[in-house]
Design a protein around this motif. Sequence first.
Motif, mmCIF file in Angstrom:
data_model
loop_
_atom_site.group_PDB
_atom_site.id
_atom_site.type_symbol
_atom_site.label_atom_id
_atom_site.label_comp_id
_atom_site.label_asym_id
_atom_site.label_seq_id
_atom_site.Cartn_x
_atom_site.Cartn_y
_atom_site.Cartn_z
ATOM 1 N N VAL A 103 -46.077 22.791 82.320
ATOM 2 C CA VAL A 103 -47.238 23.584 81.931
ATOM 3 C C VAL A 103 -47.810 24.297 83.152
ATOM 4 C CG1 VAL A 103 -49.491 23.531 80.787
ATOM 5 C CG2 VAL A 103 -47.727 21.880 80.139
ATOM 6 N N ARG A 104 -48.228 25.538 82.945
ATOM 7 C CA ARG A 104 -48.844 26.311 84.020
ATOM 8 C C ARG A 104 -50.241 25.748 84.321
ATOM 9 N NH1 ARG A 104 -46.992 31.183 85.456
ATOM 10 N NH2 ARG A 104 -45.890 31.391 83.460
ATOM 11 N N LYS A 105 -50.507 25.424 85.594
ATOM 12 C CA LYS A 105 -51.786 24.809 85.959
ATOM 13 C C LYS A 105 -52.969 25.725 85.632
ATOM 14 C CE LYS A 105 -54.320 21.553 87.834
ATOM 15 N NZ LYS A 105 -54.344 21.306 89.278
ATOM 16 N N SER A 106 -52.803 27.024 85.816
ATOM 17 C CA SER A 106 -53.902 27.961 85.524
ATOM 18 C C SER A 106 -54.240 27.963 84.040
ATOM 19 C CB SER A 106 -53.521 29.372 85.972
ATOM 20 O OG SER A 106 -52.324 29.808 85.325
ATOM 21 N N ALA A 107 -53.233 27.754 83.178
ATOM 22 C CA ALA A 107 -53.491 27.689 81.741
ATOM 23 C C ALA A 107 -54.280 26.429 81.398
ATOM 24 C CB ALA A 107 -52.174 27.703 80.975
ATOM 25 N N ILE A 108 -53.972 25.333 82.077
ATOM 26 C CA ILE A 108 -54.719 24.086 81.846
ATOM 27 C C ILE A 108 -56.175 24.260 82.255
ATOM 28 C CG2 ILE A 108 -54.936 21.659 82.497
ATOM 29 C CD1 ILE A 108 -51.924 21.602 82.957
ATOM 30 N N GLU A 109 -56.393 24.929 83.381
ATOM 31 C CA GLU A 109 -57.763 25.161 83.848
ATOM 32 C C GLU A 109 -58.541 26.017 82.862
ATOM 33 O OE1 GLU A 109 -56.984 26.881 87.622
ATOM 34 O OE2 GLU A 109 -56.658 24.954 88.643
ATOM 35 N N GLU A 110 -57.840 26.870 82.106
ATOM 36 C CA GLU A 110 -58.505 27.741 81.141
ATOM 37 C C GLU A 110 -58.775 27.046 79.812
ATOM 38 O OE1 GLU A 110 -57.699 31.901 78.672
ATOM 39 O OE2 GLU A 110 -56.543 31.472 80.492
ATOM 40 N N ILE A 111 -57.786 26.316 79.293
ATOM 41 C CA ILE A 111 -57.943 25.742 77.944
ATOM 42 C C ILE A 111 -58.369 24.274 77.963
ATOM 43 C CG2 ILE A 111 -56.308 27.387 76.956
ATOM 44 C CD1 ILE A 111 -55.063 23.919 77.100
ATOM 45 N N GLY A 112 -58.257 23.615 79.118
ATOM 46 C CA GLY A 112 -58.704 22.234 79.226
ATOM 47 C C GLY A 112 -57.576 21.215 79.217
ATOM 48 N N LEU A 113 -57.945 19.980 79.450
ATOM 49 C CA LEU A 113 -56.992 18.883 79.514
ATOM 50 C C LEU A 113 -56.624 18.402 78.108
ATOM 51 C CD1 LEU A 113 -58.849 16.891 82.318
ATOM 52 C CD2 LEU A 113 -56.778 18.249 82.626
ATOM 53 N N PHE A 114 -55.842 17.331 78.045
ATOM 54 C CA PHE A 114 -55.569 16.700 76.760
ATOM 55 C C PHE A 114 -56.884 16.219 76.143
ATOM 56 C CE2 PHE A 114 -51.214 15.819 78.503
ATOM 57 C CZ PHE A 114 -50.483 16.424 77.473
ATOM 58 N N ASP A 115 -56.985 16.319 74.832
ATOM 59 C CA ASP A 115 -58.153 15.790 74.124
ATOM 60 C C ASP A 115 -58.015 14.272 74.065
ATOM 61 O OD1 ASP A 115 -60.107 14.951 72.366
ATOM 62 O OD2 ASP A 115 -59.767 16.572 70.928
ATOM 63 N N GLU A 116 -58.925 13.558 74.718
ATOM 64 C CA GLU A 116 -58.812 12.111 74.834
ATOM 65 C C GLU A 116 -59.192 11.360 73.562
ATOM 66 O OE1 GLU A 116 -60.812 10.873 78.380
ATOM 67 O OE2 GLU A 116 -59.517 12.081 79.691
ATOM 68 N N ASP A 117 -59.598 12.095 72.519
ATOM 69 C CA ASP A 117 -59.811 11.452 71.221
ATOM 70 C C ASP A 117 -58.472 11.062 70.588
ATOM 71 O OD1 ASP A 117 -62.553 11.608 71.364
ATOM 72 O OD2 ASP A 117 -62.680 13.503 70.257
ATOM 73 N N PHE A 118 -57.414 11.707 71.035
ATOM 74 C CA PHE A 118 -56.070 11.349 70.577
ATOM 75 C C PHE A 118 -55.539 10.265 71.518
ATOM 76 C CE2 PHE A 118 -56.665 15.671 69.081
ATOM 77 C CZ PHE A 118 -56.099 15.662 67.808
ATOM 78 N N PHE A 119 -55.342 9.068 70.996
ATOM 79 C CA PHE A 119 -54.864 7.970 71.843
ATOM 80 C C PHE A 119 -53.362 8.087 72.109
ATOM 81 C CE2 PHE A 119 -53.221 3.685 72.571
ATOM 82 C CZ PHE A 119 -54.052 3.244 73.582
ATOM 83 N N MET A 120 -52.622 8.255 71.056
ATOM 84 C CA MET A 120 -51.164 8.407 71.162
ATOM 85 C C MET A 120 -50.691 9.199 69.955
ATOM 86 S SD MET A 120 -48.253 5.464 71.815
ATOM 87 C CE MET A 120 -48.527 4.621 70.263
#
Length: 641
Positions: free
Chosen positions: A134-151
């Motif tokens: 994954v492109r790091k700049s895209a992560i900075e724009e859209i955010g990290l994994f949603d931690e409400d999803f456990f697995m």
Amino acid sequence: MVKSTYPDVILIENGENLGFSKANNQAIKRAKGDYVLILNPDTVVQEDTFKTLIKFLDEHPEAAAASCKVLNADGTLQLACRRSTPTPLVVLPKILGLSALFPKSKLFAKYNLTYLDEDEVSEVDAVSGSFVMVRKSAIEEIGLFDEDFFMYGEDLDWFFRMRKAGYKIYYVPSTKIIHYKGESSRAAGYDAIGMFYKAQIQFVRKHFSKSRSVFAVMFLYFAIVARGLFSYAVKTGVALAPLIIDTFLMQLSLLLAVRIRFGSFNEVSAYFLIDGIYTVVWLFSFFLVGIYKKRRFSATYAAWGVILGFFVNTTFTFFFKQFAYSREVLIWLLLLNIIILPAWRIGIRLARKTGMVPFLGTLGKTMILKRTAIVGSAEEAKRITQKVLDRIEYGYSIEGFIDKKSPDSVLDSPTYLGNVTDIAEIVSARKITDIIFSTESYSYEEVLDIIDKVKHNKMNFKIVPKQMDFIIGKASVESIEDLSFIDIEFNIDKLYNRVIKRSLDLMISSLLLILLLPFAIISFLLFGRSIRGVDLLLQDNQVRRVYLLSKTDKIQSGILSRYPLLLHVLTGKMSIVGCELLLNPLDLKNIHYKPGLTSLAEIMSQGNRDEDEYEKYEQYYLRNQSLQLDLEIIIKALFNL
């Protein structure tokens, strides 16, 4: 291991399992490069994969993420490596089974995009979260994994947000990995089915509850719940199927037994009560020998379960005369069950081997050896062969090795089977079931290419990483380093195992003494066999004179030649399965290890092992002796007669 072997790696150690999203987010926050790689631990990556995807993302600035071709352990394409967003029109054909019936249809096969060429680059809605760059700049724009999803579901949510922000996601099949799907969640011990469908509901609630009609959202909820219930039903059905089939076939056996005994079915009603008792006893016997755990499709254990149940049922009718309607019917039940119950399992195994029943799980480990070929150089093949033979519990029978060129000289072991370019023909002709790759000789790229060539042979693939004594496979990492036998607890010394073993000796020796008596007499009168005495070292380290039915003074492998020894088994001086006959076990005198009519060392050696290898087999048996192992050694001995 990570700290000592790779000191430059930043290791984040959590005291508890935080879930896929939260754990990966910890690492993503500390990552400093232009790209972030999400990689599951149950994967094997080709050498060029990282470079290939970095180059692709460099050349495609519109891409937020890219993944490669992901293979299953058997070399087939893992369908989850390219997917569509689960909208109603995508989910409905999947629920109805239309995507499986029409995998090349653009209308029905959108869920896993099976209509796309698996060897062409494609823009997709989502890729596998087991491996994605994954492109790091895209992560900075859209955010990290949603931690409400456990697995489960967190990757689908991530990719959905990327596409919503205007980015593209690509499937790049020019490089590949192996993903042993399910091993991470299985090792964690979670309810994978429940968590998967719970995550699907979370995804729908988050992204569709406001943007879609109430009808569409309710349909998706219904579809997810229905699919989840169906998955649970299939899982439960598969688990209970052997028990249900056995019960049904036992009733069929009773009908046939009554018909054979009385010439009609008129007497069947008189057996309703006793039939229930017989059936429960036989099913319980199957549980005791492990049929309904790891060995659901083992014909060998089914046969021994039938025999064990027969002895219990015979004892029951002996003490409760009111239920002893006809011992002849019970004998016929024994004969019919010992044919029918193993037979359907053999049929399933044959069907599974030909790929006709791919939904069945693994059949469990067995000491019936797995025909194995090593792909690697002569030197590596010899090293791995020796290591594998030292670890007999893994059950590999090394048939030989396959390499790019023939060895410069003829090796004593292992045998050179042929060139790697002919591997498909070699594994078919030799009936190879397992292949062990040496990455000392072959790159991961070459390994994956070879797996691709033979993936239709329904095989198991293992990898020995470079300069490491481990075999990496589907469900485990097996150490093949030399064993140490210091301070080992012996199973055979446990009271429970001793009682079970003695009971088995009494049952089998009594049965064989009766059944084989006519054959022993015929052999004595017509085939020149005579009663010959030999000196045998028994468990108390006293040399005793025992007798054989033989033409020579040597101990032969046939059961008839050892027939008189059954008396020693009956009296407790010997065992059906024990140490090698005439072997001097002075150093084992305190662990109740009797000489046996057969032994693990005898059936595994086939006359070709040296004393060191005999000792390894004996030590393995001492540590791992159990009812199941004894039964399997007996069956293996019968096959070797």
